[in-house]
Design an enzyme around this catalytic site. Structure first.
Site, PDB file in Angstrom:
ATOM      1  N   THR A  48      56.318 -14.271 -16.424  1.00 44.82           N
ATOM      2  CA  THR A  48      55.997 -12.900 -16.823  1.00 44.82           C
ATOM      3  C   THR A  48      57.261 -12.123 -17.152  1.00 44.82           C
ATOM      4  O   THR A  48      57.337 -11.432 -18.177  1.00 44.82           O
ATOM      5  CB  THR A  48      55.240 -12.182 -15.690  1.00 44.82           C
ATOM      6  OG1 THR A  48      54.090 -12.934 -15.342  1.00 44.82           O
ATOM      7  CG2 THR A  48      54.829 -10.788 -16.109  1.00 44.82           C
ATOM      8  N   THR A  49      58.269 -12.228 -16.289  1.00 48.39           N
ATOM      9  CA  THR A  49      59.525 -11.505 -16.488  1.00 48.39           C
ATOM     10  C   THR A  49      60.247 -11.994 -17.731  1.00 48.39           C
ATOM     11  O   THR A  49      61.007 -11.251 -18.351  1.00 48.39           O
ATOM     12  CB  THR A  49      60.426 -11.649 -15.254  1.00 48.39           C
ATOM     13  OG1 THR A  49      59.657 -11.380 -14.082  1.00 48.39           O
ATOM     14  CG2 THR A  49      61.614 -10.719 -15.299  1.00 48.39           C
ATOM     15  N   TYR A 111      42.150 -12.019 -18.972  1.00 45.55           N
ATOM     16  CA  TYR A 111      41.153 -11.477 -19.897  1.00 45.55           C
ATOM     17  C   TYR A 111      39.808 -12.176 -19.779  1.00 45.55           C
ATOM     18  O   TYR A 111      38.829 -11.556 -19.394  1.00 45.55           O
ATOM     19  CB  TYR A 111      41.633 -11.484 -21.358  1.00 45.55           C
ATOM     20  CG  TYR A 111      40.647 -10.770 -22.246  1.00 45.55           C
ATOM     21  CD1 TYR A 111      40.529  -9.384 -22.202  1.00 45.55           C
ATOM     22  CD2 TYR A 111      39.794 -11.475 -23.085  1.00 45.55           C
ATOM     23  CE1 TYR A 111      39.592  -8.717 -22.976  1.00 45.55           C
ATOM     24  CE2 TYR A 111      38.852 -10.825 -23.865  1.00 45.55           C
ATOM     25  CZ  TYR A 111      38.747  -9.449 -23.809  1.00 45.55           C
ATOM     26  OH  TYR A 111      37.812  -8.799 -24.562  1.00 45.55           O
ATOM     27  N   TYR A 137      49.938 -19.691  -9.791  1.00 42.20           N
ATOM     28  CA  TYR A 137      50.436 -18.311  -9.795  1.00 42.20           C
ATOM     29  C   TYR A 137      49.257 -17.350  -9.739  1.00 42.20           C
ATOM     30  O   TYR A 137      48.463 -17.281 -10.682  1.00 42.20           O
ATOM     31  CB  TYR A 137      51.280 -18.087 -11.048  1.00 42.20           C
ATOM     32  CG  TYR A 137      51.890 -16.706 -11.207  1.00 42.20           C
ATOM     33  CD1 TYR A 137      51.993 -15.801 -10.155  1.00 42.20           C
ATOM     34  CD2 TYR A 137      52.386 -16.318 -12.448  1.00 42.20           C
ATOM     35  CE1 TYR A 137      52.563 -14.552 -10.319  1.00 42.20           C
ATOM     36  CE2 TYR A 137      52.965 -15.065 -12.631  1.00 42.20           C
ATOM     37  CZ  TYR A 137      53.043 -14.187 -11.563  1.00 42.20           C
ATOM     38  OH  TYR A 137      53.605 -12.949 -11.748  1.00 42.20           O
ATOM     39  N   ARG A 142      47.516  -8.280 -12.787  1.00 42.11           N
ATOM     40  CA  ARG A 142      47.712  -8.506 -14.218  1.00 42.11           C
ATOM     41  C   ARG A 142      46.550  -9.249 -14.859  1.00 42.11           C
ATOM     42  O   ARG A 142      46.238  -9.008 -16.025  1.00 42.11           O
ATOM     43  CB  ARG A 142      48.997  -9.326 -14.452  1.00 42.11           C
ATOM     44  CG  ARG A 142      50.273  -8.513 -14.346  1.00 42.11           C
ATOM     45  CD  ARG A 142      51.464  -9.376 -14.713  1.00 42.11           C
ATOM     46  NE  ARG A 142      52.713  -8.633 -14.677  1.00 42.11           N
ATOM     47  CZ  ARG A 142      53.257  -8.008 -15.723  1.00 42.11           C
ATOM     48  NH1 ARG A 142      52.658  -8.018 -16.893  1.00 42.11           N
ATOM     49  NH2 ARG A 142      54.397  -7.348 -15.592  1.00 42.11           N
ATOM     50  N   LYS A 165      52.637 -19.356  -5.986  1.00 40.70           N
ATOM     51  CA  LYS A 165      53.350 -18.084  -6.103  1.00 40.70           C
ATOM     52  C   LYS A 165      52.306 -17.004  -5.872  1.00 40.70           C
ATOM     53  O   LYS A 165      51.439 -16.781  -6.722  1.00 40.70           O
ATOM     54  CB  LYS A 165      54.017 -17.921  -7.468  1.00 40.70           C
ATOM     55  CG  LYS A 165      54.728 -16.566  -7.604  1.00 40.70           C
ATOM     56  CD  LYS A 165      55.268 -16.327  -9.010  1.00 40.70           C
ATOM     57  CE  LYS A 165      55.902 -14.924  -9.079  1.00 40.70           C
ATOM     58  NZ  LYS A 165      56.371 -14.600 -10.450  1.00 40.70           N
ATOM     59  N   ILE A 207      59.856 -16.078  -5.621  1.00 39.84           N
ATOM     60  CA  ILE A 207      60.118 -16.138  -7.062  1.00 39.84           C
ATOM     61  C   ILE A 207      60.292 -14.689  -7.480  1.00 39.84           C
ATOM     62  O   ILE A 207      59.346 -13.910  -7.483  1.00 39.84           O
ATOM     63  CB  ILE A 207      58.986 -16.848  -7.823  1.00 39.84           C
ATOM     64  CG1 ILE A 207      58.945 -18.332  -7.397  1.00 39.84           C
ATOM     65  CG2 ILE A 207      59.199 -16.740  -9.334  1.00 39.84           C
ATOM     66  CD1 ILE A 207      57.818 -19.134  -8.022  1.00 39.84           C
TER      67      ILE A 207
END
Length: 296
Positions: A48-49, A111, A137, A142, A165, A207
């Site tokens: 994501t980052t 989504y 994850y 999100r 994660k 993380i």
């Protein structure tokens, strides 16, 4: 803890340096070398980052392959390969495996979401298709879907699903997960404000977004905890809170990109729909960074 964890301590969810012409690979190499020189325990590429959601397919694959080459086995390299389309996640995961990554980080489908049964089938199909470990994850803020503890217990039976994660922020759920999976899955915090709480439940580290700008300090916190200095680690966790809050006052990675640009590691460039940090938020972030002597 499993017999062979992917890493222990702090792994940076690394930014992807970009500009108006594309990915800046020279700056990416410099960042990787600096992170390793600072003692980081692992690197997560295209998470994501790393703005994976706005990288083109070609960029995504090239960044993974380039990072694996740059890292050259010095620390574990985990590639972000998740998608809301399982076939694409499979394709990216196979690519990461062939490129030499040490593991893949696969986010829950966003989504379109999924039922818990759908999550089991998705993760199992990816784990079946590759020979490197899968890190599941979970970040419901999100994606709109959360993995339940009972679902983790099912995933833990797959030999190639090795770690979590966890960024659901619900400590009770994390405790329940630990009670169900035992030593079958390694758990890493996905939230910088919960490193010590999750390690206290047997987690193996973080993380991290914070370690983009403070890799040595983030590693130090983990090292203190694992050396038995729980009070020292807890104090560091508390001391980090103001800068962590500043790093998440707007959606990640907007603030950390501004911070890294201020430190000279990249341009403050993001792809829409992300935009540069609001000036009042940026000044608060920079004020916290000055307290840690990260900028003047």
């Amino acid at each position: 803890m499993t017999d062979n964890p992917i890493f222990k301590g702090a792994a940076t969810a690394l930014i992807t340096p970009t500009n108006s012409t594309g990915v800046d690979y020279d700056k990416l190499r410099r960042l990787i070398d600096w992170q390793i020189d600072e003692g980081i325990n692992g690197l997560v590429i295209c998470g994501t980052t790393g703005e994976s959601s706005t990288l083109t397919d070609a960029e995504h694959k090239k960044v993974i392959a380039y990072a694996v080459e740059c890292i050259n086995g010095r620390v574990p390299c985990i590639a972000g390969t998740g998608s809301n389309e399982t076939d694409y996640a499979l394709e990216l995961s196979r690519f990461a495996c062939s490129a030499g990554a040490d593991g893949v980080l696969v986010v829950t489908p966003y989504y379109n979401k999924a039922t818990q049964n759908g999550l089991v089938k998705m993760y199992s199909s990816i784990a079946d298709a590759i020979t490197i470990p899968v890190v599941v994850y979970n970040v419901p803020s999100r994606t709109g879907v959360s993995i339940e503890p009972a679902t983790y217990a099912k995933l833990a039976d797959h030999g190639n699903i090795r770690a979590i994660k966890e960024a659901n922020s619900n400590i009770s759920k994390i405790v329940e997960t630990v009670s169900l999976v035992g030593d079958k899955l390694d758990i890493y915090s996905g939230n910088d404000d919960q490193i010590v709480p999750i390690m206290s439940m047997g987690g193996l580290g973080i993380i991290s977004v914070l370690s983009n700008i403070m890799p040595k300090k983030t590693v130090e916190l983990c090292d203190k905890f694992f050396a038995g200095d729980i009070a020292g680690a807890a104090k560091m966790q508390a001391d980090f809170m103001p800068i962590i809050k500043a790093l998440f006052c707007e959606v990640n990675p907007i603030p950390v990109k501004a911070a890294m640009a201020a430190m000279g590691w990249c341009e403050n460039f993001l792809r829409l729909p992300l935009t540069e940090m609001e000036p009042e938020h940026q000044e608060k972030l920079f004020a916290e960074m000055r307290k840690w002597s990260l900028i003047k």
